[in-house]
Structure formats: C-alpha cells, structure tokens
Design a protein around this motif. Structure first.
Motif, PDB file in Angstrom:
ATOM      1  N   ASP A   1       0.824  -1.214   0.000  1.00  0.00           N
ATOM      2  CA  ASP A   1       0.000   0.000   0.000  1.00  0.00           C
ATOM      3  C   ASP A   1       0.857   1.262   0.000  1.00  0.00           C
ATOM      4  O   ASP A   1       0.348   2.374   0.124  1.00  0.00           O
ATOM      5  CB  ASP A   1      -0.912   0.020   1.234  1.00  0.00           C
ATOM      6  N   THR A   2       2.164   1.102  -0.096  1.00  0.00           N
ATOM      7  CA  THR A   2       3.055   2.266  -0.148  1.00  0.00           C
ATOM      8  C   THR A   2       2.900   2.956  -1.500  1.00  0.00           C
ATOM      9  O   THR A   2       3.030   2.311  -2.541  1.00  0.00           O
ATOM     10  CB  THR A   2       4.520   1.801   0.055  1.00  0.00           C
ATOM     11  N   VAL A   3       2.613   4.245  -1.469  1.00  0.00           N
ATOM     12  CA  VAL A   3       2.399   4.980  -2.726  1.00  0.00           C
ATOM     13  C   VAL A   3       3.751   5.282  -3.372  1.00  0.00           C
ATOM     14  O   VAL A   3       4.707   5.688  -2.697  1.00  0.00           O
ATOM     15  CB  VAL A   3       1.608   6.282  -2.461  1.00  0.00           C
ATOM     16  N   ALA A   4       3.843   5.063  -4.685  1.00  0.00           N
ATOM     17  CA  ALA A   4       5.060   5.346  -5.457  1.00  0.00           C
ATOM     18  C   ALA A   4       4.949   6.768  -6.008  1.00  0.00           C
ATOM     19  O   ALA A   4       4.063   7.057  -6.811  1.00  0.00           O
ATOM     20  CB  ALA A   4       5.179   4.354  -6.607  1.00  0.00           C
ATOM     21  N   VAL A   5       5.834   7.653  -5.548  1.00  0.00           N
ATOM     22  CA  VAL A   5       5.735   9.056  -5.968  1.00  0.00           C
ATOM     23  C   VAL A   5       6.806   9.369  -7.009  1.00  0.00           C
ATOM     24  O   VAL A   5       8.006   9.278  -6.725  1.00  0.00           O
ATOM     25  CB  VAL A   5       5.871  10.010  -4.760  1.00  0.00           C
ATOM     26  N   GLY A   6       6.375   9.716  -8.205  1.00  0.00           N
ATOM     27  CA  GLY A   6       7.293  10.129  -9.272  1.00  0.00           C
ATOM     28  C   GLY A   6       7.471  11.639  -9.240  1.00  0.00           C
ATOM     29  O   GLY A   6       6.518  12.382  -8.997  1.00  0.00           O
ATOM     30  N   LEU A   7       8.716  12.074  -9.468  1.00  0.00           N
ATOM     31  CA  LEU A   7       9.058  13.502  -9.383  1.00  0.00           C
ATOM     32  C   LEU A   7       9.732  13.926 -10.683  1.00  0.00           C
ATOM     33  O   LEU A   7      10.953  14.113 -10.721  1.00  0.00           O
ATOM     34  CB  LEU A   7       9.998  13.719  -8.192  1.00  0.00           C
ATOM     35  N   PRO A   8       8.967  14.087 -11.752  1.00  0.00           N
ATOM     36  CA  PRO A   8       9.594  14.311 -13.059  1.00  0.00           C
ATOM     37  C   PRO A   8      10.337  15.642 -13.172  1.00  0.00           C
ATOM     38  O   PRO A   8      11.203  15.791 -14.031  1.00  0.00           O
ATOM     39  CB  PRO A   8       8.413  14.254 -14.040  1.00  0.00           C
TER      40      PRO A   8
END
Ligand code: NIG
Ligand code: FE
Length: 416
Positions: A287-294
């Motif tokens: 349930d860990t959210v994957a955060v992309g930082l483009p």
C-alpha cells in the motif's frame, strides 16, 4: 456556494487508483457542485442543482473544467538562499553528487538555513507557498532537512507549523533530519545516524505540539547520503516512536529503499528512478504509494524518469509531485509536473491528473479528506481556464488555473 456550468467536472470519486485503474476521472458534463461549511454537499447536473438551490450564492464556471485542487505530496518548501551558481556549475559538467561530496549542494543550503532566523525562513518560503496556491496546489507536503542539527531542524518545523497556520495552503509536515550527513559527521555517517535515532527523533517527538498529528519521518537513502542499513535503522526507530514513514529511494542508485519502504509500511516511496524490477514488484503489492518527481530529472537534465508503466503493471499506486527544492527542482507548479509526466513517464493527461490529486492525497495519508470531489470531503477545488481536461499536460509554461477554492473559500482568482 453553488459552482455551476462546468463543461467537465472531474470528481475522481472512488478512492486511490491502483495499477492500470489509474486515470478514472469520474467525469460529469454540464455539472455543478454545492458547497456548505467548507465541505462538499452535492455533485451533479448543473440545471438540476441550480433549480434545487435557487438562493445559494452562485459561481459560474463558464463552461470550463472544475477539478479537485492539486495535492503536491513531496516538497522541500522551506529553505534560505538559492543555488543558482551550482546550476551553472552543473551545466559546465559537474554532477549533483560530485557537488554534494565537495560540501556544496544540500550542504550549501544547510549553511544558509542554519544562519536564517525563524522570520527569515518564513519570509523566504511564504512567496513559494503563494505561487503553489496560484498554480492550483491546495494541499502540500513540506519537509525539513536543511538543518541537520536539532536546533535548526526544530526551527524549520516551527516555521512550517506557522506557515500552515497563516496560509490557506494546507501542509502535511515531514521531518527529514536524514537528508544528508551533517557536516560535523562528515567522515562518520554511522555516528550521525546514531545521533538521529538516539537524540533527534526523540527531541522532535517531545517538541511536537500534542494537538497535531505527528509529522512523517523521511530518509534520503542514496549513495553519499544514508545507505540501506542506516535508512532502516532510522525508519525503524521512527516507527517505534509512532511516526508515519516516507523515503527518498533510488533517485540515482538502486540501494533497495523502495522494498524497505514496502516492508516497513511507509506511506510513500519517492523518486524511484533507478529502482530494480524486483523492488517495483514488491512495491506494487504493497500500500506504499510510489511518488514520481519528473521535475527532478528535468531539472538536472538527466535522461531517466520514474518508470510509470512498470509501476502500473506491478499494480502500484502512482502519484506525482514537484519535489520543489533549491537544488534539483525549483518548481512550485503541479501543472508542469503533469506536462513532464505525460511526455517522459508516458502517462495520459487523465492518468497524470489522478496521480496529482487522489493518489497524491494517498501519498500523505489524506485521501479521506482531499483529492476528489465527493460529498463529505473538503471543498478544495479549481476552475481551470480550459474547456477540457486534456489541456493539462498538453499545454505547459503558463498557468491554466482561473480560480482556487480552499475549504469553500475563493483564495485566488486570475484576472485573465
Ligand atoms: O529530492 N534528493 C534529495 N533531496 C532533494 C534535493 C534537495 C537539494 O538538492 O537541496 C531531492 O531531489
Ligand atoms: Fe526530495
């Protein structure tokens, strides 16, 4: 207040969107939204709601898009000074990690921040918050991490609590004492790790106001910062003290921080550029959210971005953030993160919008309050200057937000 005549109302109803479910906008056409006491009361057909609530103060959306306010789940909002000269050095060939190893980078902002008073910190950060708000961000995460010593880290927390109080932009606060090895421990990262666990985390716990939810604790798990064992030590200690967890993982090298986040039940794992397939699979099952930082690879002119498709294939919950910070990405604008994600992470506008709202809310554990337009939720929403949602992503470099509403109040209106 009744906001009516939306050409498209993006509800994003139904909670965080996992894997390839990402991009379900819950779109209503010719729609309206009824707000009372700062909360959403009803969402539905414009003509019908206008007929049912003839005396409600009205705001005409003018056949434009209405959507939830953006949630920016990863920012280093608060710092002193700038790193403009370093930008020039990087263009002349030095890398980000080389500059950090030579005592610059994060450490140069640490110097400036240690010297800044509480008022200076607040004063330098407030315009950035205002800019975020004007670009449609109504809730944001904000980290410490430019103190690397208890006193300055606590001053940063104090500044963040004050800014949260003063601005309509709502903050979710994170303690990032483990952002870099403090200069005093330059040759002994393990001792700094021990100091964080033994002294700093308990000091934050004691200092933190009792009436506020505990902040997140985050670690920069990276070559030249904290290795996997040290990251585990810090996060495990933080969990023991009751803090919810986050991690900066695999921005440059694959140290295993993403799998660690899943194992420890972190709320999010962020960056994920160099993450291995195996770790992406592990993350996708959690349930860990994957955060992309483009904005970060863009800001560093690097080639590789967060592999969104692999994360969605693995069933992960993908979110987007700006990473607003003075080193790699001085960008207050989630619309630009969306435009980058559409081009370099391969997301459609609908997917990027969901990642920047409801999934971003999940990345700071606020998806029960913000990130979608559903009855009972906080009335945080935007009127865009566009007739359809695809203009987000398609257009970049200008502000497409016309009106920003936070908890039912108009807090920004463009004069376009
Ligand atoms: O997320 N990587 C660590 N922290 C920031 C950069 C901070 C800085 O360079 O000041 C990031 O990219
Ligand atoms: Fe960051």
């Amino acid at each position: 207040m009744l906001i009516h005549s939306a050409s498209q109302l993006i509800t994003l109803a139904g909670g965080p969107q996992r894997g390839h479910q990402l991009g379900q906008l819950g779109l209503l056409s010719n729609a309206a939204i009824l707000i009372q006491g700062g909360k959403i009361v009803a969402v539905g057909d414009s003509d019908q709601l206008l007929a049912e609530h003839p005396d409600e103060p009205a705001l005409d959306a003018g056949n434009r898009v209405v959507m939830p306010g953006f949630v920016d789940p990863h920012t280093h909002l608060i710092w002193a000074g700038d790193r403009a000269e370093e930008f020039e050095m990087r263009l002349e060939g030095k890398t980000y990690l080389e500059i950090l190893a030579a005592g610059g980078g994060i450490l140069s902002t640490v110097n400036a921040t240690r010297q800044a008073s509480l008022d200076t910190l607040i004063g330098e950060s407030r315009p950035r918050m205002q800019s975020m708000l004007e670009h449609g961000t109504t809730t944001a995460e904000a980290k410490t991490g430019y103190g690397l010593e208890t006193e300055t880290e606590l001053r940063m927390l104090e500044a963040l609590l004050a800014l949260d109080e003063q601005s309509p932009l709502q903050l979710a606060i994170t303690f990032l004492g483990a952002h870099a090895i403090a200069p005093e421990y330059k040759d002994d990262p393990q001792s700094y790790t021990d100091h964080i666990c033994k002294d700093m985390l308990p000091a934050v716990r004691d200092w933190w106001p009792e009436n506020q939810e505990l902040p997140f604790v985050d670690v920069f798990c990276e070559t030249g910062a904290f290795d996997l064992t040290q990251s585990r030590q810090i996060l495990a200690r933080a969990a023991e003290l009751g803090f919810p967890l986050k991690i900066h993982a695999d921005e440059f090298d694959n140290l295993g921080g993403a799998a660690l986040a899943a194992e420890l039940g972190a709320v999010s794992a962020d960056h994920l550029v160099a993450t291995s397939h195996k770790d992406i699979k592990t993350l996708g099952k959690s349930d860990t959210v994957a955060v992309g930082l483009p904005g970060t690879p863009f800001g560093l002119a690097e080639e590789h971005y967060t592999p969104a498709k692999a994360i969605l294939d693995a069933g992960g919950i993908l979110a987007l953030a700006t990473d607003l910070n003075p080193g790699t990405a001085w960008c207050e604008n989630m619309q630009f993160a969306i435009a980058l994600a559409c081009r370099y992470m391969g997301l459609t506008p609908a997917q990027a919008i969901a990642a920047a709202t409801i999934n971003a809310a999940a990345a700071i554990d606020l998806d029960d309050q913000v990130g979608s337009l559903e009855p009972g939720k906080q009335a945080d929403l935007l009127v865009l200057n566009t007739p359809s949602y695809q203009h987000l992503g398609y257009r970049f470099g200008t502000n497409l937000v016309d009106t920003v509403i936070k908890k039912g109040e108009v807090v920004y209106q463009s004069h376009a």
